[in-house]
Design a protein around this motif. Structure first.
Motif, mmCIF file in Angstrom:
data_model
loop_
_atom_site.group_PDB
_atom_site.id
_atom_site.type_symbol
_atom_site.label_atom_id
_atom_site.label_comp_id
_atom_site.label_asym_id
_atom_site.label_seq_id
_atom_site.Cartn_x
_atom_site.Cartn_y
_atom_site.Cartn_z
ATOM 1 N N GLU A 101 0.853 5.723 0.459
ATOM 2 C CA GLU A 101 1.033 6.132 1.848
ATOM 3 C C GLU A 101 0.536 5.039 2.797
ATOM 4 O OE1 GLU A 101 0.154 10.041 4.624
ATOM 5 O OE2 GLU A 101 -0.786 9.883 2.673
ATOM 6 N N HIS A 102 1.243 4.852 3.896
ATOM 7 C CA HIS A 102 0.924 3.874 4.941
ATOM 8 C C HIS A 102 1.086 2.423 4.489
ATOM 9 C CE1 HIS A 102 -0.477 7.233 7.290
ATOM 10 N NE2 HIS A 102 -1.426 7.493 6.427
ATOM 11 N N ILE A 103 1.498 2.190 3.258
ATOM 12 C CA ILE A 103 1.673 0.820 2.766
ATOM 13 C C ILE A 103 3.111 0.609 2.315
ATOM 14 C CG2 ILE A 103 0.958 -0.865 1.021
ATOM 15 C CD1 ILE A 103 -1.761 0.568 0.939
ATOM 16 N N THR A 104 3.635 1.549 1.539
ATOM 17 C CA THR A 104 4.968 1.440 0.955
ATOM 18 C C THR A 104 6.027 1.868 1.977
ATOM 19 O OG1 THR A 104 3.974 2.039 -1.170
ATOM 20 C CG2 THR A 104 6.360 2.138 -1.031
ATOM 21 N N CYS A 105 7.165 1.232 1.973
ATOM 22 C CA CYS A 105 8.296 1.605 2.817
ATOM 23 C C CYS A 105 8.646 3.082 2.586
ATOM 24 C CB CYS A 105 9.496 0.718 2.464
ATOM 25 S SG CYS A 105 11.045 1.227 3.232
ATOM 26 N N TRP A 106 8.988 3.807 3.673
ATOM 27 C CA TRP A 106 9.305 5.235 3.562
ATOM 28 C C TRP A 106 10.438 5.483 2.578
ATOM 29 C CZ3 TRP A 106 13.938 7.652 4.427
ATOM 30 C CH2 TRP A 106 14.904 6.951 5.142
#
Length: 134
Positions: A17-22
């Motif tokens: 979460e908050h790092i990987t592309c949605w």
């Protein structure tokens, strides 16, 4: 194009979460759902054109990407269209009856042993003066 699961921001194959592309995260969730005979529900909103007094259901760009990803991983999609009366350009929010319309379709799919993997479009009914309109 959809994102690949081959992403350097995965930890033990799990999007962060908050790092990987949605897109990577969303595809991961679709894959997990498919493995458990899960599904995706999309809500397609009705947009009024006030100039021409018409309107139509328009999926968002992200929803188009999500639908493509679901097809790639083999995840069932139930698409619920916001209740409206197109001839009158009337639109309303979903209510309990509409939720139950979706629940009915999902149960029907499970009762058929989840065989039909085509997208299921659900035209939710509009309520006016205790009458449901298609």
């Amino acid at each position: 194009a959809t994102s690949s699961m081959e992403d350097n921001k995965l930890i033990l194959g799990v999007p962060q979460e908050h790092i990987t592309c949605w897109r990577v995260s969303f595809r991961y969730q679709l894959q997990k759902a498919m493995e458990r005979k899960g599904f995706m529900i999309q809500v397609v909103e009705y947009y009024k054109d006030k100039v021409e007094d018409t309107g139509k259901h328009i999926p968002g760009d992200g929803q188009t990407i999500e639908t493509d990803m679901a097809k790639l991983v083999g995840c069932k999609v139930f698409r619920a269209y916001q209740p409206c009366v197109k001839s009158e350009n009337w639109v309303q929010n979903f209510d309990e009856y509409n939720v139950n319309e979706v629940v009915f379709k999902v149960k029907e799919w499970y009762d058929s042993d989840c065989q039909d993997m085509e997208n299921c479009n659900i035209e939710c009914k509009y309520l006016h003066s205790d009458v449901r309109y298609e």
